[in-house]
Design a protein around this motif. Structure first.
Motif, PDB file in Angstrom:
ATOM      1  N   UNK A  24      41.236  66.407 133.112  1.00 33.36           N
ATOM      2  CA  UNK A  24      40.990  65.050 132.671  1.00 33.36           C
ATOM      3  C   UNK A  24      41.399  64.963 131.208  1.00 33.36           C
ATOM      4  N   UNK A  25      42.324  64.094 130.935  1.00 34.86           N
ATOM      5  CA  UNK A  25      42.781  63.921 129.559  1.00 34.86           C
ATOM      6  C   UNK A  25      41.889  62.915 128.851  1.00 34.86           C
ATOM      7  N   UNK A  26      41.471  63.285 127.671  1.00 31.15           N
ATOM      8  CA  UNK A  26      40.669  62.370 126.869  1.00 31.15           C
ATOM      9  C   UNK A  26      41.602  61.342 126.249  1.00 31.15           C
ATOM     10  N   UNK A  27      41.177  60.099 126.222  1.00 34.43           N
ATOM     11  CA  UNK A  27      42.031  59.099 125.593  1.00 34.43           C
ATOM     12  C   UNK A  27      42.142  59.392 124.097  1.00 34.43           C
ATOM     13  N   UNK A  28      43.352  59.366 123.621  1.00 30.47           N
ATOM     14  CA  UNK A  28      43.574  59.625 122.204  1.00 30.47           C
ATOM     15  C   UNK A  28      43.648  58.304 121.463  1.00 30.47           C
ATOM     16  N   UNK A  29      43.179  58.331 120.246  1.00 27.88           N
ATOM     17  CA  UNK A  29      43.219  57.127 119.427  1.00 27.88           C
ATOM     18  C   UNK A  29      44.668  56.840 119.054  1.00 27.88           C
ATOM     19  N   UNK A  30      45.021  55.593 119.126  1.00 26.61           N
ATOM     20  CA  UNK A  30      46.375  55.219 118.744  1.00 26.61           C
ATOM     21  C   UNK A  30      46.507  55.315 117.241  1.00 26.61           C
ATOM     22  N   UNK A  31      47.600  55.881 116.818  1.00 30.33           N
ATOM     23  CA  UNK A  31      47.849  55.974 115.394  1.00 30.33           C
ATOM     24  C   UNK A  31      48.373  54.628 114.915  1.00 30.33           C
ATOM     25  N   UNK A  32      47.719  54.124 113.911  1.00 26.17           N
ATOM     26  CA  UNK A  32      48.120  52.854 113.347  1.00 26.17           C
ATOM     27  C   UNK A  32      48.866  53.141 112.055  1.00 26.17           C
ATOM     28  N   UNK A  33      50.083  52.678 111.997  1.00 22.82           N
ATOM     29  CA  UNK A  33      50.850  52.881 110.791  1.00 22.82           C
ATOM     30  C   UNK A  33      50.566  51.734 109.833  1.00 22.82           C
ATOM     31  N   UNK A  34      50.283  52.096 108.604  1.00 21.88           N
ATOM     32  CA  UNK A  34      50.001  51.104 107.583  1.00 21.88           C
ATOM     33  C   UNK A  34      51.190  51.085 106.631  1.00 21.88           C
ATOM     34  N   UNK A  35      51.755  49.926 106.485  1.00 18.48           N
ATOM     35  CA  UNK A  35      52.871  49.769 105.569  1.00 18.48           C
ATOM     36  C   UNK A  35      52.328  49.767 104.147  1.00 18.48           C
ATOM     37  N   UNK A  36      52.732  50.734 103.372  1.00 18.37           N
ATOM     38  CA  UNK A  36      52.225  50.845 102.009  1.00 18.37           C
ATOM     39  C   UNK A  36      53.296  50.317 101.061  1.00 18.37           C
ATOM     40  N   UNK A  37      53.086  49.108 100.635  1.00 20.07           N
ATOM     41  CA  UNK A  37      53.922  48.503  99.600  1.00 20.07           C
ATOM     42  C   UNK A  37      53.046  47.534  98.819  1.00 20.07           C
ATOM     43  N   UNK A  38      53.568  47.016  97.748  1.00 19.79           N
ATOM     44  CA  UNK A  38      52.776  46.163  96.860  1.00 19.79           C
ATOM     45  C   UNK A  38      52.263  44.915  97.580  1.00 19.79           C
ATOM     46  N   UNK A  39      53.068  44.324  98.418  1.00 20.12           N
ATOM     47  CA  UNK A  39      52.657  43.103  99.105  1.00 20.12           C
ATOM     48  C   UNK A  39      51.497  43.377 100.069  1.00 20.12           C
ATOM     49  N   UNK A  40      51.623  44.419 100.881  1.00 18.60           N
ATOM     50  CA  UNK A  40      50.577  44.749 101.843  1.00 18.60           C
ATOM     51  C   UNK A  40      49.289  45.149 101.124  1.00 18.60           C
ATOM     52  N   UNK A  41      49.398  45.938 100.070  1.00 18.65           N
ATOM     53  CA  UNK A  41      48.216  46.357  99.309  1.00 18.65           C
ATOM     54  C   UNK A  41      47.520  45.138  98.708  1.00 18.65           C
ATOM     55  N   UNK A  42      48.295  44.201  98.224  1.00 15.11           N
ATOM     56  CA  UNK A  42      47.724  42.983  97.653  1.00 15.11           C
ATOM     57  C   UNK A  42      46.974  42.153  98.679  1.00 15.11           C
TER      58      UNK A  42
END
Length: 98
Positions: A24-42
């Motif tokens: 039985x495979x345990x469900x793995x958490x989906x990796x969420x990619x976060x765009x790291x740039x000035x606009x996203x951080x703001x």
């Protein structure tokens, strides 16, 4: 007729082995990619600031993630921006408006 029985014997143990050895495979958490740039951080900083402003008390990163609907990584990105600007401060492991 004997070939048919031999074929059945080969299939039956194999089927039993297959069902008993299933893992039985345990469900793995989906990796969420976060765009790291000035606009996203703001934008994340704005989300965190508004959440803190609305509540008016110190909140943990987990609480901020829940109230903003963002991931903890995104919340941390916003907190970093706000810390650099001097808009928030840490207080006993929580974040509060400065």
């Amino acid at each position: 007729m004997t070939e048919k029985k031999a074929a059945e014997k080969k299939v039956a143990p194999k089927a039993t082995t297959t069902t008993s050895s299933k893992t039985v495979k345990k469900p793995t958490a989906k990796k969420v990619e976060v765009l790291v740039d000035a606009e996203n951080a703001g934008f994340r900083a704005g989300d965190v600031y508004q959440a803190l402003s609305a509540v008016g008390v110190a909140q943990s990163v987990a609480q901020l993630a829940k109230s903003t609907g963002k991931t903890e990584t995104e919340v941390l990105l916003g907190i970093g921006w706000l810390l650099k600007e001097g808009k928030v401060k840490g207080e006993e492991g929580k974040v509060v408006l400065a």
